[in-house]
Write a protein that holds these residues in place. Structure first.
Motif, PDB file in Angstrom:
ATOM      1  N   TYR A  39     -48.358  16.549  67.425  1.00 18.46           N
ATOM      2  CA  TYR A  39     -47.452  15.678  68.174  1.00 18.46           C
ATOM      3  C   TYR A  39     -48.193  14.368  68.350  1.00 18.46           C
ATOM      4  CZ  TYR A  39     -44.038  14.258  71.715  1.00 18.46           C
ATOM      5  OH  TYR A  39     -43.060  13.614  72.412  1.00 18.46           O
ATOM      6  N   PRO A  40     -47.565  13.245  67.996  1.00 19.16           N
ATOM      7  CA  PRO A  40     -48.291  11.973  68.035  1.00 19.16           C
ATOM      8  C   PRO A  40     -48.637  11.543  69.464  1.00 19.16           C
ATOM      9  CG  PRO A  40     -45.957  11.590  67.644  1.00 19.16           C
ATOM     10  CD  PRO A  40     -46.159  13.083  67.610  1.00 19.16           C
ATOM     11  N   LEU A  41     -49.671  10.738  69.571  1.00 22.26           N
ATOM     12  CA  LEU A  41     -50.074  10.193  70.870  1.00 22.26           C
ATOM     13  C   LEU A  41     -48.896   9.432  71.467  1.00 22.26           C
ATOM     14  CD1 LEU A  41     -52.362   9.714  72.919  1.00 22.26           C
ATOM     15  CD2 LEU A  41     -52.898   7.615  71.661  1.00 22.26           C
ATOM     16  N   THR A  42     -48.475   9.863  72.652  1.00 26.33           N
ATOM     17  CA  THR A  42     -47.282   9.322  73.300  1.00 26.33           C
ATOM     18  C   THR A  42     -47.535   9.196  74.793  1.00 26.33           C
ATOM     19  OG1 THR A  42     -45.933  10.509  71.671  1.00 26.33           O
ATOM     20  CG2 THR A  42     -44.795   9.681  73.615  1.00 26.33           C
ATOM     21  N   THR A  43     -47.005   8.170  75.410  1.00 21.98           N
ATOM     22  CA  THR A  43     -47.094   7.983  76.860  1.00 21.98           C
ATOM     23  C   THR A  43     -45.800   8.473  77.498  1.00 21.98           C
ATOM     24  OG1 THR A  43     -48.547   6.076  76.598  1.00 21.98           O
ATOM     25  CG2 THR A  43     -47.425   6.303  78.721  1.00 21.98           C
ATOM     26  N   ILE A  44     -45.931   9.260  78.569  1.00 25.38           N
ATOM     27  CA  ILE A  44     -44.766   9.793  79.280  1.00 25.38           C
ATOM     28  C   ILE A  44     -44.164   8.659  80.117  1.00 25.38           C
ATOM     29  CG2 ILE A  44     -43.901  11.623  80.800  1.00 25.38           C
ATOM     30  CD1 ILE A  44     -45.470  12.514  78.151  1.00 25.38           C
ATOM     31  N   GLU A  61     -51.028  14.268  73.323  1.00 30.31           N
ATOM     32  CA  GLU A  61     -51.197  14.345  71.875  1.00 30.31           C
ATOM     33  C   GLU A  61     -51.529  15.788  71.530  1.00 30.31           C
ATOM     34  OE1 GLU A  61     -53.581  12.034  68.320  1.00 30.31           O
ATOM     35  OE2 GLU A  61     -54.534  12.144  70.288  1.00 30.31           O
ATOM     36  N   ILE A  62     -50.957  16.275  70.448  1.00 28.35           N
ATOM     37  CA  ILE A  62     -51.285  17.611  69.951  1.00 28.35           C
ATOM     38  C   ILE A  62     -51.811  17.423  68.533  1.00 28.35           C
ATOM     39  CG2 ILE A  62     -50.449  19.928  69.413  1.00 28.35           C
ATOM     40  CD1 ILE A  62     -48.193  19.391  71.480  1.00 28.35           C
ATOM     41  N   GLY A  66     -53.848  21.988  66.565  1.00 30.14           N
ATOM     42  CA  GLY A  66     -53.602  23.129  67.443  1.00 30.14           C
ATOM     43  C   GLY A  66     -54.078  22.958  68.878  1.00 30.14           C
ATOM     44  N   HIS A  67     -54.544  21.774  69.238  1.00 27.69           N
ATOM     45  CA  HIS A  67     -55.060  21.548  70.588  1.00 27.69           C
ATOM     46  C   HIS A  67     -54.235  20.481  71.304  1.00 27.69           C
ATOM     47  CE1 HIS A  67     -58.551  24.009  69.739  1.00 27.69           C
ATOM     48  NE2 HIS A  67     -58.714  23.348  68.607  1.00 27.69           N
ATOM     49  N   VAL A  68     -54.041  20.680  72.602  1.00 25.22           N
ATOM     50  CA  VAL A  68     -53.281  19.747  73.418  1.00 25.22           C
ATOM     51  C   VAL A  68     -54.256  18.852  74.179  1.00 25.22           C
ATOM     52  CG1 VAL A  68     -51.630  19.527  75.332  1.00 25.22           C
ATOM     53  CG2 VAL A  68     -51.373  21.389  73.665  1.00 25.22           C
ATOM     54  N   PHE A  69     -54.018  17.545  74.094  1.00 22.88           N
ATOM     55  CA  PHE A  69     -54.832  16.558  74.790  1.00 22.88           C
ATOM     56  C   PHE A  69     -53.940  15.773  75.738  1.00 22.88           C
ATOM     57  CE2 PHE A  69     -56.925  17.449  70.818  1.00 22.88           C
ATOM     58  CZ  PHE A  69     -58.264  17.472  71.133  1.00 22.88           C
ATOM     59  N   VAL A  70     -54.331  15.710  77.000  1.00 23.93           N
ATOM     60  CA  VAL A  70     -53.636  14.884  77.978  1.00 23.93           C
ATOM     61  C   VAL A  70     -54.636  13.846  78.456  1.00 23.93           C
ATOM     62  CG1 VAL A  70     -52.472  14.822  80.231  1.00 23.93           C
ATOM     63  CG2 VAL A  70     -52.073  16.741  78.666  1.00 23.93           C
ATOM     64  N   ASN A  71     -54.253  12.578  78.340  1.00 27.80           N
ATOM     65  CA  ASN A  71     -55.120  11.450  78.681  1.00 27.80           C
ATOM     66  C   ASN A  71     -56.459  11.547  77.945  1.00 27.80           C
ATOM     67  OD1 ASN A  71     -53.129  10.427  80.416  1.00 27.80           O
ATOM     68  ND2 ASN A  71     -53.857  11.716  82.080  1.00 27.80           N
ATOM     69  N   GLY A  72     -56.380  12.023  76.694  1.00 27.74           N
ATOM     70  CA  GLY A  72     -57.562  12.118  75.849  1.00 27.74           C
ATOM     71  C   GLY A  72     -58.442  13.325  76.107  1.00 27.74           C
ATOM     72  N   LYS A  73     -58.093  14.167  77.079  1.00 32.39           N
ATOM     73  CA  LYS A  73     -58.915  15.336  77.416  1.00 32.39           C
ATOM     74  C   LYS A  73     -58.273  16.613  76.878  1.00 32.39           C
ATOM     75  CE  LYS A  73     -60.698  13.278  81.630  1.00 32.39           C
ATOM     76  NZ  LYS A  73     -60.690  13.306  83.092  1.00 32.39           N
ATOM     77  N   LEU A  74     -59.089  17.406  76.194  1.00 34.66           N
ATOM     78  CA  LEU A  74     -58.642  18.700  75.706  1.00 34.66           C
ATOM     79  C   LEU A  74     -58.260  19.570  76.900  1.00 34.66           C
ATOM     80  CD1 LEU A  74     -58.306  20.795  73.401  1.00 34.66           C
ATOM     81  CD2 LEU A  74     -60.726  21.374  73.741  1.00 34.66           C
TER      82      LEU A  74
END
Length: 174
Positions: free
Chosen positions: A120-125, A94-95, A98-106
């Motif tokens: 960028y909306p919360l999306t699962t790869i 998720e973006i 201005g910050h990128v979050f992967v698995n909820g972690k900045l």
């Protein structure tokens, strides 16, 4: 005792054929040289730098977060792109603000030029795919855009391991 001219020519031809076959094998399966074309990976990689790409590493393992890799552009496989792996299969991305979050972690991203514009909306790869972004986020066509999207493993060419040109800029990539 001197070899006849015909035998010497035959030896040269065999040596040249072996050298060409070995070079083609190495280029196809082991390493290949690439030219950086464009500013999307600045400051990590500059336009016109030349890279050594390890083509066999992903035959034994999947890409890891943070690695810089080469892949075929999904809309035109004759073109290659170079980007950084941000998220792996099963990860969420998720973006926001201005910050990128992967698995909820900045994400701590010391390699980027400036804060990422846009959300960028919360999306699962999905399985068998990765999410990639350029280090120059605001000048990069990457997984955030539909023409690139999630990159399937079968389009990955290899891992960028070394900048070898220009000579005064030689360095390995993490």
């Amino acid at each position: 005792m001197n070899k006849s001219l015909g035998a010497e020519i035959k030896d040269w031809i065999i040596s040249i054929v072996i050298a060409v076959v070995l070079a083609l094998f190495i280029r196809h399966f082991i390493v290949e040289l690439y030219l950086v074309d464009g500013p999307s990976m600045e400051p990590t990689l500059e336009n016109h730098e030349r890279l050594v790409v390890n083509k066999f590493v992903y035959r034994f393992r999947e890409p890891k977060k943070g690695e810089v890799l080469i892949f075929q552009y999904p809309k035109d496989p004759s073109r290659d792109f170079i980007k950084r792996v941000i998220a792996l299969p099963g990860d969420t991305i998720e973006i926001k603000n201005g910050h990128v979050f992967v698995n909820g972690k900045l994400q701590n991203e010391p390699y980027i030029l400036s804060q990422t514009k846009g959300d960028y909306p919360l999306t699962t790869i999905p399985a068998g795919h990765i999410f990639v972004m350029g280090d120059n986020r605001n000048n990069s066509e990457d997984s955030r855009f539909p023409d690139v999207g999630f990159v399937p493993f079968n389009l990955i060419r290899g891992k960028a391991v070394l900048v070898f040109w220009p000579l005064n800029e030689i360095h390995s990539l993490p």
